[in-house]
Design a protein around this motif. Structure first.
Motif, PDB file in Angstrom:
ATOM      1  N   ILE A 167      -1.045  -2.026   6.715  1.00  0.00           N
ATOM      2  CA  ILE A 167      -0.881  -2.627   7.440  1.00  0.00           C
ATOM      3  C   ILE A 167      -1.068  -4.268   7.480  1.00  0.00           C
ATOM      4  CG2 ILE A 167      -2.097  -3.295  10.238  1.00  0.00           C
ATOM      5  CD1 ILE A 167      -2.181  -0.085  10.490  1.00  0.00           C
ATOM      6  N   ALA A 168      -2.091  -4.696   6.878  1.00  0.00           N
ATOM      7  CA  ALA A 168      -2.456  -6.075   6.187  1.00  0.00           C
ATOM      8  C   ALA A 168      -1.207  -6.210   5.803  1.00  0.00           C
ATOM      9  CB  ALA A 168      -3.172  -5.880   5.139  1.00  0.00           C
ATOM     10  N   VAL A 169      -0.651  -6.027   4.680  1.00  0.00           N
ATOM     11  CA  VAL A 169       0.633  -6.598   4.186  1.00  0.00           C
ATOM     12  C   VAL A 169       1.593  -6.369   4.537  1.00  0.00           C
ATOM     13  CG1 VAL A 169       2.758  -6.033   2.184  1.00  0.00           C
ATOM     14  CG2 VAL A 169      -0.321  -5.212   1.726  1.00  0.00           C
ATOM     15  N   ALA A 170       1.553  -5.957   5.845  1.00  0.00           N
ATOM     16  CA  ALA A 170       3.027  -5.814   7.050  1.00  0.00           C
ATOM     17  C   ALA A 170       2.537  -7.192   7.746  1.00  0.00           C
ATOM     18  CB  ALA A 170       3.180  -4.812   7.768  1.00  0.00           C
ATOM     19  N   THR A 171       1.309  -6.940   7.489  1.00  0.00           N
ATOM     20  CA  THR A 171       0.981  -8.689   9.107  1.00  0.00           C
ATOM     21  C   THR A 171       0.987  -9.653   7.746  1.00  0.00           C
ATOM     22  OG1 THR A 171      -0.623  -7.131   9.625  1.00  0.00           O
ATOM     23  CG2 THR A 171      -1.089  -9.709   9.834  1.00  0.00           C
ATOM     24  N   LEU A 172       1.067  -9.888   7.182  1.00  0.00           N
ATOM     25  CA  LEU A 172       1.013 -10.629   5.463  1.00  0.00           C
ATOM     26  C   LEU A 172       2.755 -10.846   6.343  1.00  0.00           C
ATOM     27  CD1 LEU A 172      -1.321 -10.182   2.661  1.00  0.00           C
ATOM     28  CD2 LEU A 172      -1.182 -12.916   4.253  1.00  0.00           C
ATOM     29  N   ALA A 173       3.433  -9.834   5.998  1.00  0.00           N
ATOM     30  CA  ALA A 173       5.277 -10.278   6.015  1.00  0.00           C
ATOM     31  C   ALA A 173       5.308 -11.022   7.140  1.00  0.00           C
ATOM     32  CB  ALA A 173       5.752  -8.552   5.566  1.00  0.00           C
ATOM     33  N   ASN A 174       4.815 -10.271   7.869  1.00  0.00           N
ATOM     34  CA  ASN A 174       5.300 -11.064   9.802  1.00  0.00           C
ATOM     35  C   ASN A 174       4.319 -12.247  10.337  1.00  0.00           C
ATOM     36  OD1 ASN A 174       4.424 -10.990  13.095  1.00  0.00           O
ATOM     37  ND2 ASN A 174       6.125  -9.818  12.390  1.00  0.00           N
ATOM     38  N   PHE A 175       3.778 -13.033   9.673  1.00  0.00           N
ATOM     39  CA  PHE A 175       3.327 -13.899   9.279  1.00  0.00           C
ATOM     40  C   PHE A 175       3.625 -14.931   9.149  1.00  0.00           C
ATOM     41  CE2 PHE A 175      -0.855 -12.329  11.166  1.00  0.00           C
ATOM     42  CZ  PHE A 175      -0.509 -12.882  12.711  1.00  0.00           C
TER      43      PHE A 175
END
Length: 512
Positions: free
Chosen positions: A448-456
């Motif tokens: 989820i942290a990697v996905a959040t970084l991808a989002n931002f």
């Protein structure tokens, strides 16, 4: 307060069999305590009924949801705060009215930089400290950021304070959907994660309202930023009273009894046999997680994990590159070109759009656990694509003589509302819901942290490149480009994203 809800049929026989096996193991472990309620357990062998303590479930949801509202508040309040800061009559500073375009961009991007920093912190330490402590840290960052923003005496101090607030946003964006997904009862999970999106939109609306309240006051920007300390304090109090995620406790090797105690607190007044059944299913998929290393990050891109990361990561990227920042950026211009006088005041126009966003988000909240994730996602994206083509076809002179609306202006407003509404029943809530669901317990925090970084990261790139793209292609060409990306996202999601309605996180893990 307790109610009995019917769980939708989930299809695969292995789901029922797994639960039957789990209940059998419950009987074996619980011994005479469970034996006394044998008839009740026999009824629960078929999981068509499941008890839900609404009060306990609501309390566990409200903490991370307030974090979402703080995220939204910053979006809604920033524009009003900047207007107040830059206006000589209301700034109450020497430097505010003298801000250059570059300095304004730096101030706005400081919060986004903090988001990236917070998401990075979540990636490196999130699994170690857990979702609850992440949200507590987020509350502290929100409080410090709002207090120091309201007291800032220079541009540098204000930018640093906005970055501190952004760190809270990055932490909450990671921890809130994970905590809700890991602690919510299966039948309510979709509704609750989607409802968090409604809290974000509600936070945006509150930001608009607070901006209007203080915009004409001397030093009003200080109040606009400072008000956020109140919900930040509420977030801290709520999360302090809640237990860690039972799934996180199991993956960290904290022991079955501690996980059971947390689950009993989260479930409230439900039969202990039901809690035991749920705990056993959690134990079956709980794999210990160690310290984050480069190899553990690279492991996300190997074998089965790579497929799952693609499913979640693409949702975060598609959410940002299918036009949402662009359409909202041009919303006031679209309304003005249509000739509607209400659009002459940007704040008024955004309040109307914000209210409509909230309304459509509630549609998703009340249908996601009945209709399912995929139907809402695919139908919503399809509507977004149609709306983008409509916007592309109506660019140019969309108003008639003396500013009277023409059919092109009316169509452009309809397309704008259609886009916003379709986004709010699809990418808005469903992307974050699926990201909280599809990752296995053993890698959920890191993934989820990697996905959040991808989002931002994709948000930052779209924001950075949008003026260049619009300058090269024009507004019509930009909308057409986003429509093409929308079609690509529709095809990718259709072939790769599974339906998760009615399944526990452990059942989803087995299905993917």
């Amino acid at each position: 307060m307790r109610t009995c809800l019917k769980r939708p049929h989930v299809g695969p026989a292995r789901t029922t069999n797994a639960r039957r096996m789990a209940l059998a193991r419950v009987r074996g472990r619980a011994g005479h305590d469970v034996e006394g309620s044998e008839s009740s357990q026999e009824m629960r062998t078929d999981p068509s009924e499941e008890e839900l303590d609404i009060l306990a479930t609501s309390k566990a949801f409200l903490g991370p949801a307030v974090g979402g509202a703080l995220f939204g508040y910053d979006i809604g309040a920033t524009s009003g705060a900047l207007v107040s800061l830059q206006t000589a009559a209301t700034s109450a500073t020497v430097w505010g009215p003298q801000l250059t375009d570059g300095q304004k961009g730096w101030l706005v991007s400081a919060s986004l930089a903090g988001c990236v920093l917070g998401a990075t912190l979540a990636l490196t330490k999130g699994d170690e400290i857990g979702r609850r402590k992440e949200l507590l840290l987020g509350a502290a960052s929100f409080a410090l950021g709002s207090i120091f923003s309201s007291q800032s005496g220079s541009l540098g101090t204000l930018a640093a304070s906005r970055m501190a607030y952004g760190v809270g946003e990055g932490l909450v964006a990671h921890a809130a959907p994970a905590y809700i997904a890991e602690t919510a009862p299966t039948k309510a999970r979709g509704t609750l994660v989607s409802l968090k999106e409604a809290f974000i939109v509600g936070g945006i609306l509150i930001g608009f309202v607070v901006s209007r309240m203080f915009a004409d006051m001397e030093g009003g920007w200080r109040w606009i930023y400072g008000v956020a300390v109140l919900p930040a304090g509420l977030l801290g109090i709520l999360m302090y009273s809640l237990p860690p995620s039972p799934r996180w406790l199991l993956t960290r090797g904290r022991g079955r009894e501690e996980a059971k105690e947390a689950l009993l607190q989260l479930r409230g007044q439900v039969p202990e046999a039901q809690v035991e059944s749920e705990l056993l299913l959690m134990e079956e998929s709980a794999m210990p997680t160690g310290q984050l290393t480069l190899d553990s990050i690279l492991d996300l891109f190997r074998g089965r994990n790579r497929k799952i990361l693609f499913v979640g990561g693409q949702l975060m990227i598609w959410q940002q590159i299918t036009g949402q920042p662009s359409v909202l950026y041009y919303a006031a211009q679209i309304l003005q070109k249509a000739g509607f006088s209400a659009a002459s005041e940007a704040t008024g126009a955004t309040v109307v759009i914000g209210a409509f966003k909230l309304l459509m988000t509630m549609v998703a909240v009340f249908t996601v656990d009945k209709v399912g994730r995929r139907p809402l996602l695919l139908a919503g994206i399809s509507g977004m694509v149609v709306a983008l083509f409509m916007l592309a076809s109506t660019q140019g002179d969309a108003s008639g003589p003396m500013g009277d609306p023409t059919w092109m202006g009316i169509v452009s407003v309809i397309a704008l509302l259609m886009y916003v509404g379709c986004y709010q029943v699809s990418f808005g809530p469903i992307a974050w819901l699926l990201v909280g669901e599809v990752f296995p317990n053993s890698i959920r925090g890191t993934a989820i942290a990697v996905a959040t970084l991808a989002n931002f990261g994709s948000n930052f790139l779209v924001t950075l490149c949008l003026p260049l793209v619009e300058g090269s292609l024009g507004e019509s060409g930009t909308y057409t480009l986003f429509a093409g990306l929308g079609i690509a996202s529709l095809l990718s999601i259709y072939f790769t994203v599974p339906e998760t309605k009615g399944l526990s996180l452990e059942e989803i893990e087995k299905q993917i």
